[in-house]
Write an enzyme that holds these catalytic residues in place. Structure first.
Site, short mmCIF file in Angstrom:
data_model
loop_
_atom_site.label_atom_id
_atom_site.label_comp_id
_atom_site.label_asym_id
_atom_site.label_seq_id
_atom_site.Cartn_x
_atom_site.Cartn_y
_atom_site.Cartn_z
CG ASN A 1 4.11 -0.63 9.68
OD1 ASN A 1 4.91 -1.57 9.65
ND2 ASN A 1 4.34 0.47 10.37
CE1 TYR B 1 18.87 -6.36 4.05
CE2 TYR B 1 20.91 -7.51 3.50
CZ TYR B 1 19.63 -7.13 3.17
OH TYR B 1 19.09 -7.51 1.98
#
Ligand code: ZN
Length: 657
Positions: free
Chosen positions: A461, A554
């Site tokens: 991760n 984003y």
């Protein structure tokens, strides 16, 4: 030594000389203690009928470039036996002339070159001849009082002193055979080299090889005064390992990979008080020296200094011996392997195959030299004879067949988000261009999509620092360093205006797309400083220069890493680390973009799917492969002089331009 002969297997091919030869050669080839990486060769004398129906005697001998472990019929070039025997009667024959004459004696012009021991095989008056460089035999010939020991253990073998392989050795054996009754002997022992067994029957010759080597192994077992040393290695020193790799790569002028052996056996060897003495005496058999050089470097507390000292010594060794042949050029003077004191054995090569071969040889050498020492001493062949082999044109020719180097040969790369899509395409392209690649992804699918020796996946991760560290350490553990990082992992959550955007969507996007990239960069910097032409590439987005409504998180995260890259380029330039950003747009050949999603998106713009896919200035579709090609170029030699740059891969966008 195990005897692997199977009567039932052999019975199936009993009437096919060459098939039987292939069978027993492979039995020898699968035992590393007998045959290691192309060492050893075998032959069978048979007959062959030509297109005119004429039958003649033929010698099938192992071809150069073939390995006994995997050899096939095609690996045994057929030679006219009587010509081979006549060559042995020549007074002198240069290496080049011998290779030429053997090619002229071939019955198949498309065959590989016959082994340099072909003439020797030809003159032994038996159908099957087996030759290996068995570890145990060399341990006996090279230990204290080796001559006496070998005489005692092998009264039924002809024992010959070391001479250069090839024509000189064939002549030596020819002389020995004419001076004795061969039928009284089971084979020949060549000091500091290996063993030949021979018989008219394939099994008999193989059995005698196994029996003789077992005899040597038993002698070692019964007479050794100490055991091989075993020690658990301490935690790995990743940064020092990367520094060692950089030193070697810098001397060679090209990136090398490191095969690290920190096993208890290797650590035990590297921890021996006398390792500096026994490891530097010389190789197990002379032909190893073309792979390993005469000796390894011994690395202590200051590995860089030790490597420099090795280089100086190597140059002096060359200067001292170069008069022996005309026009010799010094080979690269860096060590091909090293004993890292109290840690283990490091082997260096520009490909995993090369470093792996050296590592295997180094492992066998460590075992055998300890065995010889346990019998009293390890006395390798002298520098003089080893130089002749190391600089022997026939041996050098074997190495130069390596072919052209790929642009990223010897480099080590880490790509995040590489289970599928752009990340996987980038990882694959880096591999195609020669790099060894570690790919990290949250999805366990990465273990399936990346599971080759030079292409390995790891689950992790990017928001967990330890996972990032693990991936970096894996690169150093498996390949010795880190040169290229492609920070590709990221998420896209769209469709929400700022007013309605969930806080945790914003936070999650920042955490994955921005903060984790900064952490990755930070963790990689010390290792990239020890990298070869090191570079860090961020995967940005067209949104940085041309944002769209509804994608604030984003766009901001990608703008953030772009700014991070610009600052990093400024900070890391003094260390030679290039930092750039690639801005792909509208890459639709990923799993994210199913037909359904594409249709829905196209409809929103009132377009067909094809129009939607190519809505850029060049009216072209952008694929993962396009991004991968651009990535490989950006991290490779073409853009070696570029840092702090941003590259669009978007088909041209008027808002960006
Ligand atoms: Zn040999």
């Amino acid at each position: 030594m195990r005897n692997l002969w199977s009567e039932s297997e052999a019975a199936k091919i009993a009437n096919d000389d060459l098939a039987l030869r292939v069978y027993s050669s492979r039995l020898l080839g699968q035992e590393e203690d007998l045959v290691l990486h192309g060492g050893g060769n075998t032959s069978v004398k048979s007959t062959s009928t030509n297109i005119f129906g004429e039958t003649s005697d033929v010698l099938y001998v192992k071809g150069s470039g073939w390995d006994l472990k995997t050899i096939e019929k095609a690996g045994f070039p057929p030679l006219e036996l009587h010509t081979v025997k006549r060559l042995a009667e020549q007074e002198t024959l240069s290496d080049t002339e011998m290779v030429k004459q053997l090619r002229l004696a071939l019955l198949d012009p498309f065959s590989p070159n016959p082994s340099i021991e072909a003439i020797l095989h030809g003159i032994i008056p038996y159908k099957h001849v087996d030759h290996t460089h068995a570890d145990a035999i060399v341990v006996l010939t090279n230990t204290k009082d080796g001559d006496k020991v070998v005489q005692e253990v092998f009264p039924d073998f002809i024992i010959l002193p070391y001479v250069m392989p090839g024509f000189v050795l064939a002549q030596q054996v020819q002389k020995a055979l004419t001076n004795c009754d061969v039928s009284k002997y089971k084979g020949i022992i060549l000091k500091s080299h290996g063993i030949f067994t021979f018989a008219d029957d394939a099994k008999e010759s193989y059995d005698m090889m196994i029996e003789a080597v077992t005899r040597a192994e038993n002698y070692i077992k019964d007479n050794r005064k100490s055991e091989r040393e075993i020690k658990e290695a301490s935690a790995e020193d990743y940064l020092s390992l990367a520094q060692i790799r950089k030193s070697i790569s810098t001397i060679r002028g090209s990136a090398v990979l490191v095969n690290s052996n920190f096993s208890p056996e290797a650590c035990g060897y590297a921890s021996r008080k006398d390792v500096g003495e026994i490891a530097t005496q010389g190789p197990l058999t002379p032909d190893h020296s073309i792979r390993t050089k005469r000796a390894p470097a011994i690395l202590g507390k200051e590995p860089e200094k030790d490597i420099q000292e090795f280089v100086e010594n190597y140059k002096a060794y060359f200067e001292k011996n170069k008069h022996k042949q005309e026009g010799l050029q010094c080979l690269d003077p860096s060590p091909n392997f090293a004993i890292w004191k109290n840690k283990g054995i490091l082997s260096f090569g520009s490909s995993l195959k090369d470093s792996g071969i050296i590592a295997d040889i180094a492992r066998h050498t460590a075992e055998a030299t300890q065995d010889a020492k346990a019998l009293g001493a390890w006395n390798a062949l002298g520098e003089d004879d080893l130089f002749d082999i190391e600089y022997w044109e026939l041996e050098q020719a074997k190495l130069s067949k390596g072919g052209n180097k790929k642009p990223l040969q010897g480099k080590v790369a880490l790509v995040t988000g590489s289970a599928a899509g752009i990340g996987l395409a980038c990882a694959r392209e880096l591999q195609q261009q020669g790099a060894c690649v570690i790919g990290m992804d949250l999805s366990p699918k990465v273990l399936e999509s990346m599971c080759e020796a030079d292409f390995q996946g790891v689950v992790g991760n990017v928001t967990i620092e330890q996972d990032l560290r693990n991936a970096v350490h894996m690169a150093i553990d498996l390949y010795g360093g880190l040169d290229i990082v492609v920070a590709n992992a990221g998420i896209f959550t769209a469709g929400s205006h700022i007013e309605a955007l969930e806080d945790n969507t914003w936070d999650k996007t920042m955490s994955i797309n921005l903060t984790s990239q900064q952490r990755l960069l930070k963790i990689c910097i010390p290792y990239l400083k020890e990298g070869i032409e090191p570079t860090f590439l961020f995967v940005g987005s067209r949104n940085v220069a041309a944002p769209g409504a509804g994608a604030s998180a984003y766009s901001v995260s990608k703008a953030g890493i772009t700014q991070l890259a610009r600052v990093a380029a400024l900070e890391l330039a003094p260390s030679g680390i290039r930092v750039n950003v690639i801005h792909p747009d509208a890459v639709f050949d990923t799993e994210l973009w199913t037909d359904e999603v594409l249709e829905r998106s196209a409809k929103r713009y009132n377009m067909t799917v094809q129009e939607y896919k190519t809505k850029n200035l060049l009216k072209t579709e952008i694929t993962s492969a396009d991004v991968a090609n651009a990535t490989a170029a950006l991290v490779g030699p073409i853009f070696l002089k570029t840092t702090g740059a941003q590259f669009p891969v978007d088909g041209g966008n008027d808002r960006v331009i």
